[in-house]
Design a protein around this motif. Sequence first.
Motif, mmCIF file in Angstrom:
data_model
loop_
_atom_site.group_PDB
_atom_site.id
_atom_site.type_symbol
_atom_site.label_atom_id
_atom_site.label_comp_id
_atom_site.label_asym_id
_atom_site.label_seq_id
_atom_site.Cartn_x
_atom_site.Cartn_y
_atom_site.Cartn_z
ATOM 1 N N ARG A 24 0.836 -1.212 0.000
ATOM 2 C CA ARG A 24 0.000 0.000 0.000
ATOM 3 C C ARG A 24 0.867 1.258 0.000
ATOM 4 O O ARG A 24 0.583 2.217 -0.708
ATOM 5 N N LYS A 25 1.937 1.225 0.783
ATOM 6 C CA LYS A 25 2.835 2.376 0.869
ATOM 7 C C LYS A 25 3.512 2.633 -0.478
ATOM 8 O O LYS A 25 3.604 3.769 -0.933
ATOM 9 N N GLN A 26 3.965 1.563 -1.126
ATOM 10 C CA GLN A 26 4.602 1.687 -2.435
ATOM 11 C C GLN A 26 3.623 2.211 -3.473
ATOM 12 O O GLN A 26 3.967 3.048 -4.300
ATOM 13 N N LYS A 27 2.397 1.708 -3.450
ATOM 14 C CA LYS A 27 1.379 2.131 -4.409
ATOM 15 C C LYS A 27 1.083 3.618 -4.247
ATOM 16 O O LYS A 27 0.968 4.347 -5.223
ATOM 17 N N ARG A 28 0.977 4.077 -2.992
ATOM 18 C CA ARG A 28 0.705 5.484 -2.725
ATOM 19 C C ARG A 28 1.859 6.357 -3.235
ATOM 20 O O ARG A 28 1.652 7.408 -3.838
ATOM 21 N N ALA A 29 3.106 5.924 -3.002
ATOM 22 C CA ALA A 29 4.271 6.679 -3.459
ATOM 23 C C ALA A 29 4.308 6.759 -4.981
ATOM 24 O O ALA A 29 4.624 7.811 -5.552
ATOM 25 N N MET A 30 3.969 5.646 -5.653
ATOM 26 C CA MET A 30 3.938 5.647 -7.123
ATOM 27 C C MET A 30 2.871 6.597 -7.651
ATOM 28 O O MET A 30 3.094 7.312 -8.629
ATOM 29 N N GLN A 34 3.561 9.794 -10.066
ATOM 30 C CA GLN A 34 2.885 9.968 -11.350
ATOM 31 C C GLN A 34 2.111 11.281 -11.395
ATOM 32 O O GLN A 34 2.105 11.965 -12.414
ATOM 33 N N LYS A 35 1.484 11.632 -10.302
ATOM 34 C CA LYS A 35 0.745 12.889 -10.227
ATOM 35 C C LYS A 35 1.699 14.075 -10.423
ATOM 36 O O LYS A 35 1.404 15.012 -11.157
#
Length: 141
Positions: A24-30, A34-35
């Motif tokens: 979840r932490k990695q997904k949020r950072a990605m 991207q944003k």
Amino acid sequence: MSLESLFLPLLIVLLAVPMFLQARKQKRAMQEQQKLQNSLEAGDRVMTTSGLFGTVVSSTDDSIDLEIAPGVVTTWVRAAVREKVVTDAEDTATTEDAETERDEASVAEKTEVKDEKDTTEVPASESTAEVAEPIEKQKTS
């Protein structure tokens, strides 16, 4: 049920929870990265993953042109941008506001301290401090 029969499921849960939280932490950072990369526009000051600072001149869907020195424009993959850098103008405005607030607080503090101080101050010309001899003279004596 015995304790031995609960050991394996407990072990699986203890290993799965940290893995889930890390994903979840990695997904949020990605998503944040991207944003950031999608929000880049001309004039933004950025730093690449290799530590190079530049100003965005133009961009396409998958690449951006960075001016790294006056008249030197290079093309980069959009994913190579690590972060936006705060420009000096934005930083100066924020710093000036903070300094103004700090100065006002300092003046108020000095006024309070001055009121509390005893008025028996010794003038600088009447100092009672002793000055030691220079080291060179001490060695020769």
